[in-house]
Every structure is written in C-alpha cells, then in structure tokens.
Design a protein around this motif. Structure first.
Motif, PDB file in Angstrom:
ATOM      1  N   THR A   1       0.763  -1.269  -0.135  1.00 32.00           N
ATOM      2  CA  THR A   1       0.165   0.032  -0.036  1.00 32.00           C
ATOM      3  C   THR A   1       0.908   1.134   0.038  1.00 32.00           C
ATOM      4  OG1 THR A   1      -0.272  -0.043   2.219  1.00 32.00           O
ATOM      5  CG2 THR A   1      -1.932  -1.106   1.119  1.00 32.00           C
TER       6      THR A   1
ATOM      7  N   GLN B   1      -0.720  -1.627  -5.826  1.00 32.89           N
ATOM      8  CA  GLN B   1      -1.320  -2.566  -6.847  1.00 32.89           C
ATOM      9  C   GLN B   1      -1.447  -1.589  -8.093  1.00 32.89           C
ATOM     10  OE1 GLN B   1      -5.567  -3.641  -6.684  1.00 32.89           O
ATOM     11  NE2 GLN B   1      -4.915  -5.781  -6.693  1.00 32.89           N
ATOM     12  N   ASP B   2      -1.092  -2.237  -9.237  1.00 37.67           N
ATOM     13  CA  ASP B   2      -1.195  -1.467 -10.605  1.00 37.67           C
ATOM     14  C   ASP B   2      -2.672  -1.606 -10.949  1.00 37.67           C
ATOM     15  OD1 ASP B   2      -1.113  -1.965 -13.706  1.00 37.67           O
ATOM     16  OD2 ASP B   2       0.303  -0.460 -13.081  1.00 37.67           O
ATOM     17  N   THR B   3      -3.082  -0.305 -11.211  1.00 41.10           N
ATOM     18  CA  THR B   3      -4.757  -0.351 -11.540  1.00 41.10           C
ATOM     19  C   THR B   3      -4.887  -1.253 -12.903  1.00 41.10           C
ATOM     20  OG1 THR B   3      -4.353   1.574 -12.605  1.00 41.10           O
ATOM     21  CG2 THR B   3      -5.065   1.929 -10.259  1.00 41.10           C
ATOM     22  N   ALA B   4      -4.019  -1.300 -13.593  1.00 38.19           N
ATOM     23  CA  ALA B   4      -4.311  -2.016 -15.051  1.00 38.19           C
ATOM     24  C   ALA B   4      -4.021  -3.527 -15.033  1.00 38.19           C
ATOM     25  CB  ALA B   4      -3.295  -1.236 -16.239  1.00 38.19           C
ATOM     26  N   SER B   5      -2.937  -3.847 -14.446  1.00 43.48           N
ATOM     27  CA  SER B   5      -2.628  -5.445 -14.306  1.00 43.48           C
ATOM     28  C   SER B   5      -2.949  -6.131 -13.090  1.00 43.48           C
ATOM     29  CB  SER B   5      -1.169  -5.642 -14.344  1.00 43.48           C
ATOM     30  OG  SER B   5      -0.430  -4.880 -13.298  1.00 43.48           O
ATOM     31  N   ARG B   6      -3.577  -5.240 -12.199  1.00 43.11           N
ATOM     32  CA  ARG B   6      -3.905  -5.801 -10.725  1.00 43.11           C
ATOM     33  C   ARG B   6      -2.910  -6.289 -10.187  1.00 43.11           C
ATOM     34  NH1 ARG B   6      -7.847  -2.660  -9.757  1.00 43.11           N
ATOM     35  NH2 ARG B   6      -8.566  -3.942  -8.023  1.00 43.11           N
ATOM     36  N   GLU B   7      -1.657  -6.179 -10.595  1.00 48.25           N
ATOM     37  CA  GLU B   7      -0.463  -6.829  -9.948  1.00 48.25           C
ATOM     38  C   GLU B   7       0.231  -5.901  -8.949  1.00 48.25           C
ATOM     39  OE1 GLU B   7       2.155  -8.341 -12.751  1.00 48.25           O
ATOM     40  OE2 GLU B   7       0.854 -10.075 -13.620  1.00 48.25           O
ATOM     41  N   VAL B   8       1.153  -6.513  -7.865  1.00 46.84           N
ATOM     42  CA  VAL B   8       1.745  -5.683  -7.033  1.00 46.84           C
ATOM     43  C   VAL B   8       3.034  -5.227  -7.759  1.00 46.84           C
ATOM     44  CG1 VAL B   8       2.673  -5.533  -4.610  1.00 46.84           C
ATOM     45  CG2 VAL B   8       0.524  -6.759  -4.874  1.00 46.84           C
TER      46      VAL B   8
ATOM     47  N   GLU C   1       3.098   3.431  -2.294  1.00 50.37           N
ATOM     48  CA  GLU C   1       3.836   3.807  -3.590  1.00 50.37           C
ATOM     49  C   GLU C   1       4.683   4.861  -3.320  1.00 50.37           C
ATOM     50  OE1 GLU C   1       2.182   6.102  -7.688  1.00 50.37           O
ATOM     51  OE2 GLU C   1       0.886   5.561  -6.087  1.00 50.37           O
TER      52      GLU C   1
END
Length: 298
Positions: A69, A76-83, A71
C-alpha cells in the motif's frame, strides 16, 4: 523356627530393593531418552531454519514479503492488478540472481516481522528501516535504499534546511522526525499533526513554514498538486535512514547469497536503474540517488 523365617524376610527385602532399583533405572532411562528426543527436535528445527537457502533452491521460488500500500515501493497497478514497485523489483532481481523466481506476498506493516520470523515468507522487502531494536529480532542485508528525512517549504521562502531555525515546522505525532529536528534544528517550533495529509495541508495553507517527512513520500504529495505545486524540498536532509532486506537470524548462507546479489546489482548498474524507474528525475518524484548498496552501520 525363628531362624527359618529370616530368609523369606531377607528375600522379600532384597526383592523390594531390586524392584526399586529397577524402577529408578527405568525412570532414569526414560528421562535420558526424553531429553535426547527433545534435543533432537530442537536440532532438527534449528537445522531447518538454518537451511532456508537449500529449501528455496529446492522449490525454485523466493517468497518476499512486501507492503502493498506504499507507492512507489509496493502497490497495486490499476491496469494489471499486480503488485509492483521499487521493493518488488528488488525482490525479483535478487531472486533472479540466485537462480530463483520471486513470489511477492503482501504483508502489513505491523505483521511484516512476525511473517518473517514465523517462516511464512523467506525475506522481507518491506520499507524496513534499520534500527537497533529491529536488529535484535531479525538480520538485515546490505542497504538497498536510504530514506532522506527532509524539510519542504514554499518556493523562494528559504534556501536550505537551517533557515527554518525559529520557524514553525509541521511533523506527525509520534514521528521519529521529532527527535531529529530537536537535534538538528533545535530552535524550530514543532507543530504536530495527526497524519501526513493534515500536516501537508497545513504547509499548503501557510499555517506552518515547513514540513519534515521522508523525501520520497513528500515528493508524492507535491506531485499530486500538479502544475500548481509551489513547494521545494530543502537540503541537506534532517536525517537518513538505511533500509535493508529482512532475513531470519542464524541463516548465514541465505544472507550471503542475498548480499552477493545486491552487490552484483550495484556493480552492474541494475540498482540505479530500478531507482530511476520508480523515483528518478523523469518520474513524479524527481529524486536523485545519493547512496549505494553497502553494509548498514549499526
């Protein structure tokens, strides 16, 4: 007749003595075996903990605890949903140099050290600043990030840190920056706020002359103001905090492998590339890397 009865009594006494001796011996042997079993158990546990490098190489993955949490370190990347983030990239790079695949696992700030010590992660890349109290619980790798604790002020108002002497400077209640300010700029009037956004708002609204915070987080606040930002980060910093990758104590092989990977990343320029990617001059943070991977001085 009385002589005839002596032998049975003597035999009975002898039997009792023999029985008592046998029971004592049995109990003694049981205690010995129990002690050996317990000792063996602890030895096996110690060996397991001390052999994490062998374990991770056998399964081919390195489980890295990251705080998801914060940055630009892990979020979490908003596009890929990956951390993704600085800490995640360091985890992946260290794992790759060890011939492993990284497996980031999100942990909370409060639970990150227990997650490590209880064996649920192999290593921490979790905004983990070094201090003596933490060093009693876990081992630290070489420093992979150094956080400058800096003062921000309105552009043109001050030229450097010590100009804030006698001025109102915002801090966060309970922050480690408070004793730093008291030591470095002792005449500054410290005004404590409940949280970072409140303190930053006070600076924007001219309720204080400056605000002291980790530079990376400060620059994130400044970037959110966009083109209307009228705030500078002053030099030199109030203090510096070295961050290391966290490892369980008593794991010299894993610690050596991690430090070897970090040294190689510094030598090859990969550590600089990761910094520039997330916080460098071309990012919203516009920071310059003024540190290198090196042992943390306790």
């Amino acid at each position: 007749m009385s002589a005839g009865y002596v032998r049975p009594i003597a035999a009975e006494a002898s039997s009792r003595t023999s029985s008592s001796t046998s029971k004592a011996m049995t109990m003694k042997l049981q205690n010995i075996f129990s002690s050996l079993a317990v000792a063996g158990l602890f030895c096996s546990i110690g060996a397991a903990h001390a052999d994490t490098l062998t374990d991770v190489k056998a399964r081919g993955t390195l489980v890295c605890g990251v705080v998801g949490t914060l940055e630009p370190f892990a979020f979490q990347d908003t596009a890929s949903r990956e951390v993704v983030g600085y800490d995640v990239d360091f985890c992946k790079a260290v794992a790759k140099r060890m011939g492993l695949k990284a497996e980031p696992k999100v942990v909370s700030l409060e639970a990150r050290i227990p997650e490590l010590t209880q064996g649920r992660v192999d290593i921490l890349a979790a905004v983990l600043g070094y201090n003596p109290a933490r060093a009693e619980q876990i081992a630290f790798s070489r420093a992979y990030f150094v956080s400058n604790q800096s003062i921000a002020a309105k552009k043109g108002a001050f030229t450097q840190r010590d100009d804030l002497a006698g001025k109102r400077v915002a801090t966060i209640k309970g922050s480690s920056n408070i004793p730093l300010m008291q030591k470095v700029v002792p005449s500054a009037q410290l005004v404590s706020y409940d949280d970072a956004p409140s303190a930053f708002t006070a600076l924007v609204q001219n309720k204080v002359d400056g605000y002291v915070l980790s530079e990376s987080l400060m620059r994130r606040f400044i970037s959110k103001l966009g083109t209307s930002a009228n705030i500078d980060v002053l030099s030199p910093p109030v203090g510096r905090e070295s961050w290391g990758l966290g490892l369980r104590k008593g794991e010299p092989a894993l610690e050596a492998a991690v430090n070897e990977a970090l040294d190689a990343m510094e030598k090859s320029g990969e550590a600089q590339q990761i910094f520039d990617k997330w916080m460098g001059p071309s990012t919203q943070y516009q920071m310059r890397r003024d540190f290198k991977v090196e042992p943390i001085k306790g």
